[in-house]
Design a protein around this motif. Structure first.
Motif, short mmCIF file in Angstrom:
data_model
loop_
_atom_site.label_atom_id
_atom_site.label_comp_id
_atom_site.label_asym_id
_atom_site.label_seq_id
_atom_site.Cartn_x
_atom_site.Cartn_y
_atom_site.Cartn_z
N PRO A 80 22.32 3.19 8.33
CA PRO A 80 22.98 2.30 7.36
C PRO A 80 24.51 2.23 7.46
N GLY A 81 25.19 3.36 7.33
CA GLY A 81 26.65 3.31 7.27
C GLY A 81 27.28 2.79 8.55
N ARG A 102 22.74 2.16 -0.54
CA ARG A 102 22.49 1.33 -1.73
C ARG A 102 22.21 -0.10 -1.28
N HIS A 103 22.93 -0.55 -0.27
CA HIS A 103 22.69 -1.90 0.26
C HIS A 103 21.29 -2.03 0.85
N LEU A 140 33.85 13.53 2.58
CA LEU A 140 33.63 12.74 1.37
C LEU A 140 33.68 11.25 1.68
N GLU A 141 34.65 10.86 2.46
CA GLU A 141 34.81 9.45 2.86
C GLU A 141 33.57 8.95 3.60
N MET A 142 33.07 9.79 4.52
CA MET A 142 31.92 9.40 5.32
C MET A 142 30.65 9.29 4.47
N TRP A 143 30.45 10.26 3.59
CA TRP A 143 29.23 10.25 2.78
C TRP A 143 29.27 9.14 1.73
N ARG A 144 30.45 8.87 1.23
CA ARG A 144 30.57 7.77 0.27
C ARG A 144 30.22 6.45 0.95
N ALA A 145 30.72 6.27 2.17
CA ALA A 145 30.40 5.04 2.91
C ALA A 145 28.90 4.96 3.19
N GLU A 146 28.29 6.09 3.52
CA GLU A 146 26.86 6.09 3.79
C GLU A 146 26.07 5.79 2.51
#
Lengths: 290, 290, 290, 290
Positions: free
Chosen positions: A235-236, B217-218, B206-212
């Motif tokens: 996904p990401g 969610r998408h 944190l940046e990477m997991w937030r983007a994932e």
């Protein structure tokens, strides 16, 4: 701008390519890995989850792509190559077994090369180009490509624009690749076989590729991006790829093409440099280690 | 949205999981490491400092989690599993010794699997699911899970949504994991046994997991995060995890669940894909290296 | 806040420590490296360029530090330890040869330990604490420390606050370290002996350590930072370290101390946890690899 | 400021250096790699695409540079060194074969050293300085440099300012290098021979080098940057290098020089430290591993 050149008037050509290695990339390290359930599932994700997601994304964005598929993978999943072609994309030769040619005898390389062609012929998939497994072409590879009537190779790194490889037959168009335009070095991780080191964030990868695209627009290059559905199908990373493509589309001077279309224009472009695919002459007295 | 589906109407389900490997993860490399005082203390930090800190953090945030505990670790620290369950979280099977099943015979894998179950039975801990040591499941693993009446596995990577594994008994629900949602590749470092490369900043992670999470969610996926108390129990990383969970809570469309609860809903969801856990058929002539 | 506790009323204590490994860290991989001129110069930079620059920086900032020096290094550069002490900092025991104790017999570890003490005694340097080479302490190490009347060790990772190690004599105060608070994993690189992977930017390292400091202020921890003059003595890294220290000073709730001063307060703090330094009991049937 | 010193009144001197390793850097790992077409093309990109692009960039920016070229590379591409000199830059000695001196006998090192000088003499290229392959100088190297009348070496890391190496003849000026000012650790990647780990973004590299430049302006150092045309000749990296140079030019206190010019001023500077190039004395009883 030269409308007749390989760039067809664009400042940069973007060939979006996917190597659908699936289990073959791991089995080439040892067939014992067939017994490693997690590792096999990690690789199967590519054709089973990644490819459908990426086809949908490409349809959404309206850009064409080229999928390099090992014969073994196409054989094992009969509908795969056809679905890609049906969606308007190119399927190209990516070896049969995904074992690197540099580790094969001439006879083995030929057998592996031809076996993949047979699979695609059986499936009615017309093949115009080739990419060596792990990009590990030998100096024999361009000969094989020419001999079997293919138009281009996409395994070497001698330039960042297309160039011609002379052979005993027709010239082969080289669409050069590079480690820095590959998702493998950024995302791949497996402990056994040991692959990768740290896993990078798509935020970093997007930033790096966007900067490279801008620089390639400046220098007039081929942005030949290699992605793997088992990596960038996640996904990401798929979302980051979408952002990159959207950025390229907004630039207005970047053209998207299948590899075969670039190769065709490149072959007709008289300005293309020509290189002889032959090894440097190496003196064992200077380089004693073999 | 399908309230009856595995996502229970949410766009994304977040299973926060902790692998409490402690010393077992290192002893599996060699029992001589028992004599390496720093390395043992590095691993002991997990249950002794990390788990209490994380339990407090979870209570503060009001989210449930799943702790995968090797039987050897639970046995050596008798109050550990009970404290986790008492705090409202799930304790699940994470092998006995933390040695990877792919390196075991069928008999060894069974013995290790069953010995862990005995430990948990002795401690009155009810077990619903399993995660292989190092995620290195074999094709036998789902059979063992079904045979012993467990509901789910969480070791494979064939999708980013739950799926069903067929066995000779009941189906096993697979809650797939992935290297990119694991703190090990980002934070783990030991020189001997050699683990990790560079140590990443929690800011990047944190940046990477937030983007994932946003991408999941998408696409409507399972955000199945694997953390290790000896890694993410450390101050800066625990604070980053808190920030991630707070972000997910603010999204409003992310649901937190124990693995067992997701597995239960997934089993009832008729739309779930079903996969057969079996190795690809591999020809030794194609893949000569074993 | 507890003015009498080990933190003396501060929210976080910052022990700035430097391991002056010099050539010893490389010679421990093989004495043949003495013939590698670049590698030796790379290591010599530590005491010859890094230490003077760092002493000046510390004087400028007005903060105390602790320098862990191998006996072999102190012996080879007679004025080194004295200059550090004269500047108001602590010199502590960092083995004689920088060979890891985990690779030594008990007799070898004792001989190496005592030889370092002799060097410092000869130079009139009073030693209060110890850090094992590569942090690779054995379970015998705390006994040696207690037997020779030293107050503290700083090699283990069992907590992020000081704790007590019981021995057959006096308790040893442990001032725990961690890989994430070490400049080695971020900056060190040598091809032979093979050390490091990618070289990180001081921008990233500063960001990571600042986040860790903030988290440790939240949790009330010991920010025990390990730097190496051959690494952090270089211009860009020294400037980043200065920025970190300035940030800590601005916080207003971070206290800088030499290790010996923290150890003294920790020893008097009744709330300190006590741990027995002993190996886990390991069954060869469970962990067959030695 | 000391107008007569090695910095000629500037706060920092920037020596932009390129190591034109081409195929030699890989053949030194084994001459079998001559058969690996992709790897050879990857290396050939340096002199064939990278050098012309970089020469154009330097002309555009109006800054001088120093190109360290292995004799084997100069011999194989006869016009290469001349074109560099013609553009106003320096060509310097970078071994004949790019095999590291630390792996050679004294006789082998001398033969390799002298063979390179012969190549350059044949091509009418005047050589003033030397850089060891992989920077892996031996203690014999400075003697060879002095004996053959060269002025400087640029392989060691004993300082971040020029210093003098005493020899049995004339002093050799050392222009020290460092891993952190090399593009190799940031960008190089090859699976076989195994080189590199993750590939960094030019965005990170630019940030790191800019910070180092600022710190070196603060401390008054030599910013001796090592780049490789097969790495930094690529579009995105060349653009980042341009940005770095433009930044340095804007600083107003950074001076660009060829290495030979810095060496000449350094030799005349009485304030330069002098170091004896000799190995540390190592006791086999202390360091038993050879």
């Amino acid at each position: 701008m030269d409308e007749a050149g390989w760039r067809a008037g664009a400042r940069c050509v973007f060939t979006l390519t996917f190597d659908v290695d699936a289990e073959a990339a791991v089995l080439a390290h040892g067939r014992r890995f067939a017994g490693h359930a997690m590792t096999m599932s990690h690789q199967a994700y590519g054709p089973e989850v990644g490819v459908p997601r990426l086809l949908e994304l490409l349809a959404d964005l309206g850009v064409p792509a080229t999928f390099f598929v090992p014969g073994w993978v196409a054989e094992r999943r009969p509908g795969l190559a056809a679905a890609i072609v049906e969606a308007g994309h190119e399927v190209a030769h990516h070896s049969y077994s995904h074992r690197p040619p540099t580790g094969m005898s001439a006879a083995e390389e030929r057998a592996d090369f031809e076996r993949a062609l047979e699979v695609f012929a059986d499936q009615g998939i017309e093949i115009a180009g080739h990419r060596a497994a792990l990009w590990e072409a030998t100096w024999r590879t361009p000969e094989l490509i020419a001999e079997h009537g293919l138009s281009y190779d996409s395994s070497l790194m001698g330039d960042d624009r297309p160039y011609l490889l002379t052979t005993s037959g027709a010239d082969v168009v080289e669409l050069p690749v590079h480690w820095s335009l590959d998702d493998w070095e950024q995302y791949a991780f497996l402990p056994d076989p040991h692959v990768g080191s740290v896993i990078e964030s798509p935020v970093k990868v997007l930033e790096m590729w966007r900067a490279e695209l801008d620089a390639m627009r400046h220098y007039g290059c081929l942005f030949n991006l290699t992605n793997h559905p088992f990596l960038t199908g996640r996904p990401g990373r798929a979302v980051a790829l979408r952002t990159l493509v959207e950025y390229a589309l907004e630039c207005g001077d970047v053209r998207f093409d299948r590899c075969r279309d670039v190769a065709e224009r490149a072959r007709a472009d008289r300005a293309l440099p020509r290189r002889s695919p032959e090894p440097p002459d190496v003196d064992p007295a200077v380089y004693p280690v073999d």
